[in-house]
Each structure stands twice: as structure tokens, then as C-alpha cells.
Design an enzyme around this catalytic site. Structure first.
Site, PDB file in Angstrom:
ATOM      1  N   VAL A   1       0.819  -1.218   0.000  1.00 11.60           N
ATOM      2  CA  VAL A   1       0.000   0.000   0.000  1.00 11.60           C
ATOM      3  C   VAL A   1       0.848   1.261   0.000  1.00 11.60           C
ATOM      4  O   VAL A   1       0.758   2.085  -0.905  1.00 11.60           O
ATOM      5  CB  VAL A   1      -0.966   0.012   1.210  1.00 11.60           C
ATOM      6  CG1 VAL A   1      -1.662   1.372   1.334  1.00 11.60           C
ATOM      7  CG2 VAL A   1      -2.001  -1.088   1.072  1.00 11.60           C
TER       8      VAL A   1
ATOM      9  N   GLY B   1       4.279   1.603   0.045  1.00 10.13           N
ATOM     10  CA  GLY B   1       5.695   1.521  -0.285  1.00 10.13           C
ATOM     11  C   GLY B   1       6.502   1.525   1.005  1.00 10.13           C
ATOM     12  O   GLY B   1       6.358   0.647   1.842  1.00 10.13           O
TER      13      GLY B   1
ATOM     14  N   LYS C   1      -5.221  -0.462  -3.474  1.00 12.40           N
ATOM     15  CA  LYS C   1      -4.669  -0.096  -2.170  1.00 12.40           C
ATOM     16  C   LYS C   1      -5.786   0.236  -1.179  1.00 12.40           C
ATOM     17  O   LYS C   1      -5.690  -0.103   0.010  1.00 12.40           O
ATOM     18  CB  LYS C   1      -3.704   1.075  -2.334  1.00 12.40           C
ATOM     19  CG  LYS C   1      -2.451   0.707  -3.114  1.00 12.40           C
ATOM     20  CD  LYS C   1      -1.562   1.908  -3.383  1.00 12.40           C
ATOM     21  CE  LYS C   1      -0.294   1.497  -4.120  1.00 12.40           C
ATOM     22  NZ  LYS C   1       0.575   2.652  -4.452  1.00 12.40           N
TER      23      LYS C   1
END
Length: 397
Positions: free
Chosen positions: A127, A129, A200
Site C-alpha cells: 500500500v 511503499g 490499495k
């Protein structure tokens, strides 16, 4: 000794290998057990890589090796990733992933499979990084009922908006710049059409609300139709245009999820998020608003989140895992068209009854911008009947 195998030696996979090697001593100390990279699975050849002796081409080697405790899946997509993840979990190996598409579509099944086999399935990097969001949402905010999730989770879209505003260039030129700088793929569809953001949001919502929200249940509008005229009107209101993912909890237990561009006030922390940075605001009933901010993509930021999941899997084992989500509940999804807000509307000609007219000097001719009062999209559509509409963008209040 914990042995790790990486599936996929792309941007993220290679970053994981680098971090495990360069920071090996510290990682092992934090995990409480020595960690060693044993295999890298990739169909390509990398003869000049410093990890050349670790490459294999057949997953059977990883699956059948009892020394491999953790498998890192960074190949992306669903088909092969799902097969390898299933096989690893069934073989009693924990799996760490950065694959947002796989988690969004099959997360519930894979979490249940991990629990059944007494291992963990972790996906922090899927989601935000390098931004820690999933474990804080799952653990640190566990005492709260989540009221809303609202965030900028796609750095490509945010970079494009930043260039449009700061450089005064149209969407197409800003997109080419994003591609030239490595922020957008050759095929940027997932980023600019909102698909990446949608996936995400599904992961965030499933953790926050406890049941598996699917991508097809999230109305999604991308950014391809945003123009410099829209940006000019936003600026005249002291706002910026941002692609937001939102999931709003209803008092009846329902949630209203959607992805679409918004006018966001520059006084709001999300309004000031620029370039490739991401920010996610989570509202809890006890803690209020909590903001998570940082680089949402990139080789080493994303790889750092993957390695943190490896450490968590080794250190806590099954305690590190997320609770399996409940099955999908379609009756608890509220239609975004019924969620009331203010709206920005740009018309080619004519007026919008009862709305405030906006000023933007860059727009010429008979075009005009308008700001409505709070209303649903259904009511707005009725107001727009018979008019030539150029843009409609929700306003975040």
C-alpha cells in the site's frame, strides 16, 4: 538460521536483496536470528549480478527446500504470484509480498491459508511503499473504530498534478515527464485510471473494517480528464486537485468506498502533499486523525518495508500475521453517488442555479466554473441536465 528466497528480481526484488546483504548484521540482530538470502527465482539471466550464484529458474527448488523459512513475492500480477504464494504457504513457509493486485483480490483466501498452515502472510509494502501503514492500522489503532480512511496513495498521479500546477503544462506532457523520470510505466493505465489506488484502498479497508472489500465494489475515476483550466479554478479557491481514495464508515456498519479526484484545501495536510509523496489520513473514534506520510514508491523505500515484514515474520512468527478477513459483504457497501459533498463544475456555456460562480483568469470565452453546496451526485446530475458539462470534481470538506 533463517533462509530467505526472493521470487522476482525486478525493482523491488533487487532492492530486497541489496538491503538483506548490506544491512545483514543489523537485520539479523533485530530479528533475533541470523537471516541469509539463499535463492532468487527469475526466468531471466543476470550473469553480472553480485547475486549470480543464487539464481534459480524453478520454484520447485524453493518449495522443496526445508531450510527456506520465508519467501518474498515481488513478481506482481495475479496468476503466477497466486500459484507460488499458495504453494509456499502450503509448504509451511511464510510469505512476504509487495503485490497490491494479489492482496486486493485474494487477500482473504491467502490469510486463511497462512493461518491454516501456521505461518504468516504479510504485505506492508503493498500500500504505502516505504510508509508504515498496515501494521499501525492493524495493531496500534486496534482500540479504535475506524471512521474514515482518506489518502493519496499513488505517487505517479500526484507527480503529474504537481507538474501541471508548478510548470503549467497539460496532463499529457506531465505524464510523459513522469515516464521519462521512471515514475510511470510505459503503460500507465493502472496509475492514471485509478486502478492502483483502488487496490490499495481495498487492502486498507479490509484491515480497518475486518471484511474483504473487493476492487469491483469501489467506484473509481482516474485523472486523465483533468485540465489546466480545472487546476486554475482549484487555485482560485485556495485548493489543489488530488486523486484520493476514501472509505467512510456509516453508523449502520456500512462503508462508502470510492476513488476519484478531489478539490482539497491547501489548509488541509493532504492539500500540501506534492511530487511523488503519499499521505494517508486515518480517523479513529478515540484517537482522531492520524497521518502517515512519506515516499510511497521507489526501489529502496519499498524494499525496506518488505524486509521489515521479513523481520516481523521471523521475530513474532504467527503473532505477526493479520487476522483473516471476514468474507465479502456486498450489502454493507454504500453507493458513492449517495454520499453528499460540495462539487466543482465546469460548464462550456450557461449557469448553475444556486451555485457560487468561481473566477479563473486562465479560462477564456464562455466557459465558467461553479461551486455547489452539499448534495449527492444523484441530485447534481439532475441539476446538470441539459447543460454542456466539461468537468465535475468532488470537493473534500
Amino acid at each position: 538460521m533463517v533462509k530467505v528466497a526472493i521470487i522476482g528480481f525486478g525493482v523491488v526484488g533487487s532492492g530486497v536483496a541489496e538491503i538483506l546483504t548490506d544491512n545483514g548484521a543489523g537485520i539479523s540482530r533485530k530479528a533475533g536470528d541470523p537471516i541469509e538470502l539463499k535463492y532468487i527465482l527469475d526466468v531471466r539471466d543476470f550473469p553480472d549480478s553480485p547475486f549470480a550464484d543464487k539464481f534459480i529458474k524453478v520454484f520447485d527448488v524453493i518449495e522443496g527446500d526445508p531450510e527456506v523459512n520465508v519467501v518474498v513475492e515481488t513478481i506482481g500480477g495475479v496468476s503466477a504470484a497466486l500459484e507460488f504464494t499458495e504453494r509456499a504457504l502450503k509448504a509451511g513457509k511464510s510469505v512476504v509480498s509487495s503485490n497490491k493486485e494479489l492482496v486486493a483480490t485474494h487477500g482473504r483466501y491467502l490469510l486463511e491459508l497462512a493461518a491454516k498452515n501456521k505461518v504468516v502472510y504479510l504485505f506492508e509494502a503493498s500500500v504505502g511503499g516505504g510508509i508504515p501503514i498496515l501494521r499501525p492500522l492493524s495493531e496500534c489503532m486496534a482500540a479504535n473504530d475506524i471512521l474514515e480512511i482518506c489518502g493519496i496513495v499513488n505517487g505517479t498521479a500526484n507527480y503529474i498534478f504537481t507538474r501541471m500546477v508548478q510548470d503549467g503544462i497539460p496532463f499529457e506532457e506531465a505524464l510523459r515527464g513522469a515516464q521519462a523520470n521512471g515514475y510511470a510505466e510505459k503503460d500507465p493505465t493502472a496509475d492514471v485510471e485509478g486502478l492502483d489506488t483502488c487496490r490499495k484502498l481495498c487492502i486498507l479497508s479490509s484491515i480497518a473494517f475486518g471484511w474483504h472489500l473487493l476492487p469491483e465494489q469501489v467506484p473509481t475515476i482516474g485523472i486523465t480528464k483533468i485540465t489546466l483550466a480545472d487546476e486554475a479554478y482549484a487555485d482560485s479557491c485556495g485548493m489543489r486537485i488530488k486523486l484520493l481514495c476514501r472509505a467512510i464508515a456509516g453508523a449502520d456498519g456500512s462503508i462508502c468506498p470510492f476513488v476519484e479526484p478531489h478539490f482539497v484545501s491547501m489548509k488541509d495536510p493532504l492539500g500540501g502533499v506534492e511530487d511523488v509523496f503519499n499521505a494517508i489520513k486515518v480517523t479513529g473514534d478515540s484517537v482522531g486523525d492520524v497521518m502517515f506520510y512519506g515516499r510511497g514508491a521507489g526501489k529502496l523505500p519499498t524494499a525496506s518495508a518488505v524486509v521489515a515484514d521479513i523481520i516481523a515474520a521471523v521475530r513474532k512468527h504467527t503473532l505477526a500475521g493479520y487476522q483473516p478477513w471476514q468474507e465479502n459483504r456486498p450489502g454493507d457497501v454504500m453507493f458513492a453517488e449517495r454520499f453528499a459533498s460540495r462539487w466543482y463544475v465546469r460548464l462550456a456555456k450557461g449557469e448553475l442555479t444556486g451555485a457560487k460562480k468561481l473566477s479563473a483568469h486562465q479560462v477564456q470565452g464562455e466557459e465558467s466554473g461553479w461551486m455547489t453546496g452539499p448534495m449527492t451526485r444523484i441530485d447534481l446530475n439532475a441539476e446538470l441536465e441539459g447543460k454542456t458539462v466539461l468537468s465535475v470534481i468532488r470537493v473534500m470538506d
